[in-house]
Design a protein around this motif. Sequence first.
Motif, mmCIF file in Angstrom:
data_model
loop_
_atom_site.group_PDB
_atom_site.id
_atom_site.type_symbol
_atom_site.label_atom_id
_atom_site.label_comp_id
_atom_site.label_asym_id
_atom_site.label_seq_id
_atom_site.Cartn_x
_atom_site.Cartn_y
_atom_site.Cartn_z
ATOM 1 N N ASN A 1 1.030 -0.945 0.168
ATOM 2 C CA ASN A 1 0.873 0.003 0.088
ATOM 3 C C ASN A 1 0.623 1.099 0.133
ATOM 4 O O ASN A 1 1.754 1.447 1.157
ATOM 5 C CB ASN A 1 -0.787 -0.155 1.277
ATOM 6 N N TYR A 2 1.232 1.555 -1.631
ATOM 7 C CA TYR A 2 1.971 2.998 -1.592
ATOM 8 C C TYR A 2 1.420 4.287 -0.391
ATOM 9 O O TYR A 2 2.526 4.665 -0.110
ATOM 10 C CB TYR A 2 2.111 3.380 -2.712
ATOM 11 N N GLU A 3 0.370 4.002 0.044
ATOM 12 C CA GLU A 3 0.295 5.715 0.540
ATOM 13 C C GLU A 3 0.579 5.292 1.779
ATOM 14 O O GLU A 3 1.545 6.045 2.792
ATOM 15 C CB GLU A 3 -1.409 6.198 1.115
ATOM 16 N N VAL A 4 0.940 4.109 2.514
ATOM 17 C CA VAL A 4 0.782 3.744 4.380
ATOM 18 C C VAL A 4 2.072 3.480 3.702
ATOM 19 O O VAL A 4 2.147 4.371 5.081
ATOM 20 C CB VAL A 4 -0.042 2.453 4.309
ATOM 21 N N SER A 5 2.523 2.807 2.848
ATOM 22 C CA SER A 5 4.201 2.753 3.576
ATOM 23 C C SER A 5 4.972 4.391 3.325
ATOM 24 O O SER A 5 6.081 4.408 3.705
ATOM 25 C CB SER A 5 4.661 1.901 2.434
ATOM 26 N N LYS A 6 4.552 5.321 2.059
ATOM 27 C CA LYS A 6 5.199 6.645 2.212
ATOM 28 C C LYS A 6 5.073 6.964 3.241
ATOM 29 O O LYS A 6 5.418 7.976 3.912
ATOM 30 C CB LYS A 6 4.301 7.100 1.161
ATOM 31 N N SER A 7 3.677 7.181 4.172
ATOM 32 C CA SER A 7 3.247 8.353 5.041
ATOM 33 C C SER A 7 4.408 6.913 6.391
ATOM 34 O O SER A 7 4.930 8.283 6.533
ATOM 35 C CB SER A 7 1.698 7.996 5.878
ATOM 36 N N PHE A 8 4.593 6.189 6.707
ATOM 37 C CA PHE A 8 5.308 5.244 7.354
ATOM 38 C C PHE A 8 6.902 6.153 7.443
ATOM 39 O O PHE A 8 7.528 6.106 8.243
ATOM 40 C CB PHE A 8 5.139 3.913 7.270
ATOM 41 N N TYR A 9 7.255 5.648 6.221
ATOM 42 C CA TYR A 9 8.980 5.843 6.186
ATOM 43 C C TYR A 9 9.161 7.741 5.960
ATOM 44 O O TYR A 9 10.133 8.079 6.515
ATOM 45 C CB TYR A 9 9.629 5.556 5.068
ATOM 46 N N THR A 10 8.466 8.822 5.910
ATOM 47 C CA THR A 10 8.660 10.004 5.996
ATOM 48 C C THR A 10 8.192 10.631 7.031
ATOM 49 O O THR A 10 8.462 11.160 7.783
ATOM 50 C CB THR A 10 7.524 10.160 4.898
ATOM 51 N N GLU A 11 6.712 10.279 7.757
ATOM 52 C CA GLU A 11 5.947 10.877 8.354
ATOM 53 C C GLU A 11 7.109 10.319 10.530
ATOM 54 O O GLU A 11 7.155 10.845 10.980
ATOM 55 C CB GLU A 11 4.391 10.326 8.988
ATOM 56 N N ILE A 12 7.099 9.173 9.824
ATOM 57 C CA ILE A 12 6.609 8.308 10.906
ATOM 58 C C ILE A 12 8.264 8.325 11.371
ATOM 59 O O ILE A 12 8.925 8.467 12.132
ATOM 60 C CB ILE A 12 6.467 6.551 11.249
ATOM 61 N N LEU A 13 9.515 7.718 10.178
ATOM 62 C CA LEU A 13 10.931 7.474 10.072
ATOM 63 C C LEU A 13 11.609 8.852 9.666
ATOM 64 O O LEU A 13 13.022 9.153 10.251
ATOM 65 C CB LEU A 13 10.676 6.829 9.966
ATOM 66 N N GLY A 14 10.559 9.314 9.849
ATOM 67 C CA GLY A 14 11.401 10.355 9.536
ATOM 68 C C GLY A 14 12.591 10.858 8.088
ATOM 69 O O GLY A 14 13.287 11.557 7.762
ATOM 70 N N LEU A 15 12.362 10.188 7.214
ATOM 71 C CA LEU A 15 13.333 10.206 5.992
ATOM 72 C C LEU A 15 12.430 11.020 4.916
ATOM 73 O O LEU A 15 11.268 11.575 4.664
ATOM 74 C CB LEU A 15 12.562 8.811 5.229
ATOM 75 N N GLU A 16 13.624 11.882 4.835
ATOM 76 C CA GLU A 16 13.317 13.336 3.485
ATOM 77 C C GLU A 16 12.632 12.525 1.715
ATOM 78 O O GLU A 16 13.592 11.642 1.656
ATOM 79 C CB GLU A 16 14.225 13.932 3.154
#
Length: 127
Positions: A14-29
């Motif tokens: 699920n692209y949107e869920v994983s994008k949110s996880f890696y950017t918003e939760i883990l803080g990757l740019e």
Amino acid sequence: MLHKVHHIAIICSNYEVSKSFYTEILGLEVVREVYREERKSFKLDLALNGQYILELFSFPNPPKRPSRPEATGLRHLAFEVEDLEKTIAHCSCLHIPAEPIRVDEFTQKRFTFIADPDDLPIEFYEK
């Protein structure tokens, strides 16, 4: 011959869920995000502290990744952290459970694991 690890690629369900996880939760740019129409696939390039490290892909109907029991292939993705308790607290506030803290028998460093949205183990290894 080899100089350094250039990047790691992950396929998500699920692209949107994983994008949110890696950017918003883990803080990757986000470095770059493209949609490749011919493949019906998103490709998201991510950096940590300005260093390009991760590609996140979406593809239609990818097979589920076995995490338990452990399967052949990439075992986990590990990130060095300054403060393990602070990292665990951050995850806990977002309802992401962490495994109990363990100690590396060789380095005596502490570490724990969480899982990404597709159950890929993510390790936090204390500096």
